[in-house]
Design an enzyme around this catalytic site. Structure first.
Site, PDB file in Angstrom:
ATOM      1  N   GLY A   1      35.747  27.243  83.158  1.00 27.09           N
ATOM      2  CA  GLY A   1      34.649  26.731  83.985  1.00 27.09           C
ATOM      3  C   GLY A   1      34.741  27.274  85.397  1.00 27.09           C
ATOM      4  O   GLY A   1      34.538  26.545  86.370  1.00 27.09           O
TER       5      GLY A   1
ATOM      6  N   SER B   1      32.818  29.456  86.768  1.00 27.18           N
ATOM      7  CA  SER B   1      31.535  29.999  87.233  1.00 27.18           C
ATOM      8  C   SER B   1      30.915  29.197  88.372  1.00 27.18           C
ATOM      9  O   SER B   1      30.146  29.731  89.161  1.00 27.18           O
ATOM     10  CB  SER B   1      30.546  30.035  86.056  1.00 27.18           C
ATOM     11  OG  SER B   1      30.526  28.784  85.383  1.00 27.18           O
TER      12      SER B   1
ATOM     13  N   ASN C   1      33.203  28.520  74.649  1.00 24.29           N
ATOM     14  CA  ASN C   1      33.198  27.059  74.722  1.00 24.29           C
ATOM     15  C   ASN C   1      34.628  26.629  74.528  1.00 24.29           C
ATOM     16  O   ASN C   1      35.216  26.872  73.471  1.00 24.29           O
ATOM     17  CB  ASN C   1      32.337  26.455  73.603  1.00 24.29           C
ATOM     18  CG  ASN C   1      30.870  26.674  73.851  1.00 24.29           C
ATOM     19  OD1 ASN C   1      30.459  26.943  74.975  1.00 24.29           O
ATOM     20  ND2 ASN C   1      30.075  26.558  72.811  1.00 24.29           N
TER      21      ASN C   1
ATOM     22  N   ASN D   1      39.956  23.596  83.935  1.00 25.56           N
ATOM     23  CA  ASN D   1      39.008  22.972  84.862  1.00 25.56           C
ATOM     24  C   ASN D   1      37.684  22.602  84.194  1.00 25.56           C
ATOM     25  O   ASN D   1      37.005  21.681  84.654  1.00 25.56           O
ATOM     26  CB  ASN D   1      38.760  23.942  86.027  1.00 25.56           C
ATOM     27  CG  ASN D   1      37.528  23.564  86.827  1.00 25.56           C
ATOM     28  OD1 ASN D   1      37.569  22.679  87.671  1.00 25.56           O
ATOM     29  ND2 ASN D   1      36.400  24.212  86.534  1.00 25.56           N
TER      30      ASN D   1
ATOM     31  N   TYR E   1      34.559   9.751  79.746  1.00 26.92           N
ATOM     32  CA  TYR E   1      35.104  10.644  80.785  1.00 26.92           C
ATOM     33  C   TYR E   1      36.476  10.150  81.258  1.00 26.92           C
ATOM     34  O   TYR E   1      37.430  10.928  81.368  1.00 26.92           O
ATOM     35  CB  TYR E   1      34.107  10.685  81.946  1.00 26.92           C
ATOM     36  CG  TYR E   1      34.451  11.648  83.056  1.00 26.92           C
ATOM     37  CD1 TYR E   1      34.247  13.020  82.899  1.00 26.92           C
ATOM     38  CD2 TYR E   1      34.957  11.190  84.264  1.00 26.92           C
ATOM     39  CE1 TYR E   1      34.548  13.903  83.933  1.00 26.92           C
ATOM     40  CE2 TYR E   1      35.260  12.060  85.294  1.00 26.92           C
ATOM     41  CZ  TYR E   1      35.050  13.421  85.127  1.00 26.92           C
ATOM     42  OH  TYR E   1      35.351  14.277  86.147  1.00 26.92           O
TER      43      TYR E   1
ATOM     44  N   ALA F   1      38.599   8.230  79.695  1.00 25.82           N
ATOM     45  CA  ALA F   1      39.610   8.404  78.634  1.00 25.82           C
ATOM     46  C   ALA F   1      40.048   9.861  78.546  1.00 25.82           C
ATOM     47  O   ALA F   1      41.242  10.157  78.406  1.00 25.82           O
ATOM     48  CB  ALA F   1      39.047   7.931  77.295  1.00 25.82           C
TER      49      ALA F   1
ATOM     50  N   LYS G   1      40.056  12.073  80.930  1.00 25.46           N
ATOM     51  CA  LYS G   1      40.814  12.476  82.117  1.00 25.46           C
ATOM     52  C   LYS G   1      42.184  11.799  82.166  1.00 25.46           C
ATOM     53  O   LYS G   1      43.152  12.375  82.662  1.00 25.46           O
ATOM     54  CB  LYS G   1      40.006  12.167  83.382  1.00 25.46           C
ATOM     55  CG  LYS G   1      38.720  13.007  83.500  1.00 25.46           C
ATOM     56  CD  LYS G   1      39.042  14.493  83.580  1.00 25.46           C
ATOM     57  CE  LYS G   1      37.826  15.360  83.802  1.00 25.46           C
ATOM     58  NZ  LYS G   1      38.162  16.794  83.890  1.00 25.46           N
TER      59      LYS G   1
HETATM   60  P1  NAP Z   1      30.333  21.564  87.438  1.00 25.01           P
HETATM   61  O1  NAP Z   1      29.868  21.985  88.788  1.00 25.01           O
HETATM   62  O2  NAP Z   1      29.424  20.810  86.554  1.00 25.01           O
HETATM   63  O3  NAP Z   1      30.897  22.842  86.668  1.00 25.01           O
HETATM   64  C1  NAP Z   1      31.409  22.693  85.386  1.00 25.01           C
HETATM   65  C2  NAP Z   1      32.019  23.977  84.932  1.00 25.01           C
HETATM   66  O4  NAP Z   1      32.554  23.775  83.617  1.00 25.01           O
HETATM   67  C3  NAP Z   1      31.040  25.102  84.830  1.00 25.01           C
HETATM   68  O5  NAP Z   1      31.670  26.299  85.209  1.00 25.01           O
HETATM   69  C4  NAP Z   1      30.682  25.124  83.345  1.00 25.01           C
HETATM   70  O6  NAP Z   1      30.308  26.403  82.855  1.00 25.01           O
HETATM   71  C5  NAP Z   1      32.009  24.748  82.753  1.00 25.01           C
HETATM   72  N1  NAP Z   1      31.877  24.206  81.387  1.00 25.01           N
HETATM   73  C6  NAP Z   1      31.233  23.092  80.980  1.00 25.01           C
HETATM   74  N2  NAP Z   1      31.356  22.936  79.651  1.00 25.01           N
HETATM   75  C7  NAP Z   1      32.101  23.980  79.212  1.00 25.01           C
HETATM   76  C8  NAP Z   1      32.578  24.393  77.936  1.00 25.01           C
HETATM   77  N3  NAP Z   1      32.309  23.709  76.825  1.00 25.01           N
HETATM   78  N4  NAP Z   1      33.317  25.531  77.859  1.00 25.01           N
HETATM   79  C9  NAP Z   1      33.580  26.248  78.972  1.00 25.01           C
HETATM   80  N5  NAP Z   1      33.163  25.918  80.197  1.00 25.01           N
HETATM   81  C10 NAP Z   1      32.431  24.800  80.320  1.00 25.01           C
HETATM   82  O7  NAP Z   1      31.635  20.638  87.568  1.00 25.01           O
HETATM   83  P2  NAP Z   1      32.681  20.431  88.764  1.00 25.01           P
HETATM   84  O8  NAP Z   1      32.221  19.288  89.558  1.00 25.01           O
HETATM   85  O9  NAP Z   1      32.978  21.724  89.409  1.00 25.01           O
HETATM   86  O10 NAP Z   1      33.937  19.919  87.920  1.00 25.01           O
HETATM   87  C11 NAP Z   1      34.987  20.788  87.545  1.00 25.01           C
HETATM   88  C12 NAP Z   1      36.119  19.927  86.991  1.00 25.01           C
HETATM   89  O11 NAP Z   1      36.528  18.993  87.978  1.00 25.01           O
HETATM   90  C13 NAP Z   1      35.705  19.098  85.769  1.00 25.01           C
HETATM   91  O12 NAP Z   1      36.771  19.014  84.865  1.00 25.01           O
HETATM   92  C14 NAP Z   1      35.431  17.735  86.372  1.00 25.01           C
HETATM   93  O13 NAP Z   1      35.595  16.707  85.425  1.00 25.01           O
HETATM   94  C15 NAP Z   1      36.482  17.690  87.453  1.00 25.01           C
HETATM   95  N6  NAP Z   1      36.181  16.741  88.519  1.00 25.01           N
HETATM   96  C16 NAP Z   1      35.071  16.878  89.269  1.00 25.01           C
HETATM   97  C17 NAP Z   1      34.825  15.963  90.270  1.00 25.01           C
HETATM   98  C18 NAP Z   1      33.623  16.060  91.150  1.00 25.01           C
HETATM   99  O14 NAP Z   1      33.448  15.146  91.962  1.00 25.01           O
HETATM  100  N7  NAP Z   1      32.805  17.083  91.081  1.00 25.01           N
HETATM  101  C19 NAP Z   1      35.691  14.910  90.483  1.00 25.01           C
HETATM  102  C20 NAP Z   1      36.827  14.801  89.689  1.00 25.01           C
HETATM  103  C21 NAP Z   1      37.061  15.737  88.702  1.00 25.01           C
HETATM  104  P3  NAP Z   1      28.773  26.944  82.972  1.00 25.01           P
HETATM  105  O15 NAP Z   1      28.578  27.260  84.430  1.00 25.01           O
HETATM  106  O16 NAP Z   1      28.722  28.134  82.129  1.00 25.01           O
HETATM  107  O17 NAP Z   1      27.910  25.823  82.512  1.00 25.01           O
END
Ligand code: NAP
Length: 254
Positions: A19, A21, A70, A97, A162, A164, A166
């Site tokens: 992830g 990107s 995926n 990630n 989510y 569970a 994490k």
């Molecule tokens: P985001 O902006 O929604 O980006 C999600 C990323 O995961 C994208 O690059 C997406 O790829 C990729 N992805 C989703 N499903 C996938 C799959 N099946 N296979 C491969 N790649 C996949 O999310 P984010 O906020 O940056 O979150 C990143 C991580 O941090 C996640 O694990 C999230 O749970 C964790 N997190 C985030 C927050 C927050 O506040 N944002 C807080 C705590 C934890 P595409 O671009 O191709 O769709």
């Protein structure tokens, strides 16, 4: 983003960021490249975004490739591993990630919503770790960082799936840390609080305002602040740290 340093502590290392990107993964990929690593960018659908990150890494003088998979499909993950090894030679650092949310109160949460989130967030980390571990054992060096969440520590209304997934990552991390410490492999968690990415933009404004009012540091986190914790864990400074959780949440959970 931090400034370029004289000493590139990750020079010669290859990282795979799932992830990578968008959002936090993008910031992690750029930061690891800034520290000297060559970086493979995994994405699911956002090819253009992945290319943009990869181009930025190339322009820092580092090698990079993009790889579609995926993470919840083990065959695709193995193919991804093989592509990265072919392009960049090996995988020293894995950052699990990639993650999704499918929020609903428990009463309304369907088995599909449960499974989808568990499969991307938790199975995905298992599959990717499985795919890279043999190479790490062989080279007696590896760094795995799993991106969990404050919600895995605290629970949250509407996020049973989510939370569970994490919390599961934390158990996975502690076990892998114990199994592989003797092989030169460290495994840690970074648990972000609320960070201003697409994922958090999906939260209704009134709820988000309420959350922000409960964050002692009074604001959302930046993706680069999560990336900083990952960079520390995989750096020489972090080499005696394994099985730990670094909370990056502005004091939301203390
Ligand atoms: P985001 O902006 O929604 O980006 C999600 C990323 O995961 C994208 O690059 C997406 O790829 C990729 N992805 C989703 N499903 C996938 C799959 N099946 N296979 C491969 N790649 C996949 O999310 P984010 O906020 O940056 O979150 C990143 C991580 O941090 C996640 O694990 C999230 O749970 C964790 N997190 C985030 C927050 C927050 O506040 N944002 C807080 C705590 C934890 P595409 O671009 O191709 O769709």
């Amino acid at each position: 983003m931090s400034t370029m340093r004289e000493k590139k502590n990750l020079e010669g290392k290859v990282a795979l960021v799932t992830g990578g990107s968008r959002g936090i993964g993008r910031a992690i990929a750029l930061r690891l490249a800034e520290e000297g690593a060559d970086v493979a960018i995994n994405y699911q659908a956002s090819k253009e975004h992945a290319e943009e990150v990869s181009d930025a890494i190339n322009s820092m003088g580092r090698r990079s490739c993009i790889v579609q998979a995926n993470v919840n499909d083990f065959e695709q993950v193995i193919k991804m591993r093989d592509e990265v090894v072919k392009e960049l030679g090996k995988i020293d650092i894995l950052v699990n990630n990639a993650g999704i949310t499918r929020d609903k109160s428990f009463v309304k949460m369907t088995p599909e919503m449960w499974s989808e989130v568990i499969s991307v967030n938790l199975d995905g980390a298992f599959y990717c770790s499985k795919a890279v571990i043999d190479g790490m054992i062989e080279r007696k060096y590896g760094r795995i960082v799993n991106i969990s969440s404050v919600i895995g520590r605290m629970g949250n209304f509407g996020q049973a799936n989510y939370s569970a997934s994490k919390a599961g990552l934390i158990g996975l991390t502690k076990t892998l840390a114990k199994e592989f410490a003797s092989k030169g492999i460290t495994v840690n968690v970074v648990a972000p609080g609320f960070v201003g990415t697409e994922m958090v933009k999906a939260i209704p404004k009134d709820i988000l305002d309420k959350i922000i009012s409960q964050i002692p540091l009074g604001r959302l986190g930046e993706p680069s602040e999560v990336a900083g914790a990952v960079a520390y864990l995989v750096s020489e400074d972090g080499e005696y740290i394994t099985g730990q959780i670094i909370d990056v949440n502005g004091g939301y959970y203390i």
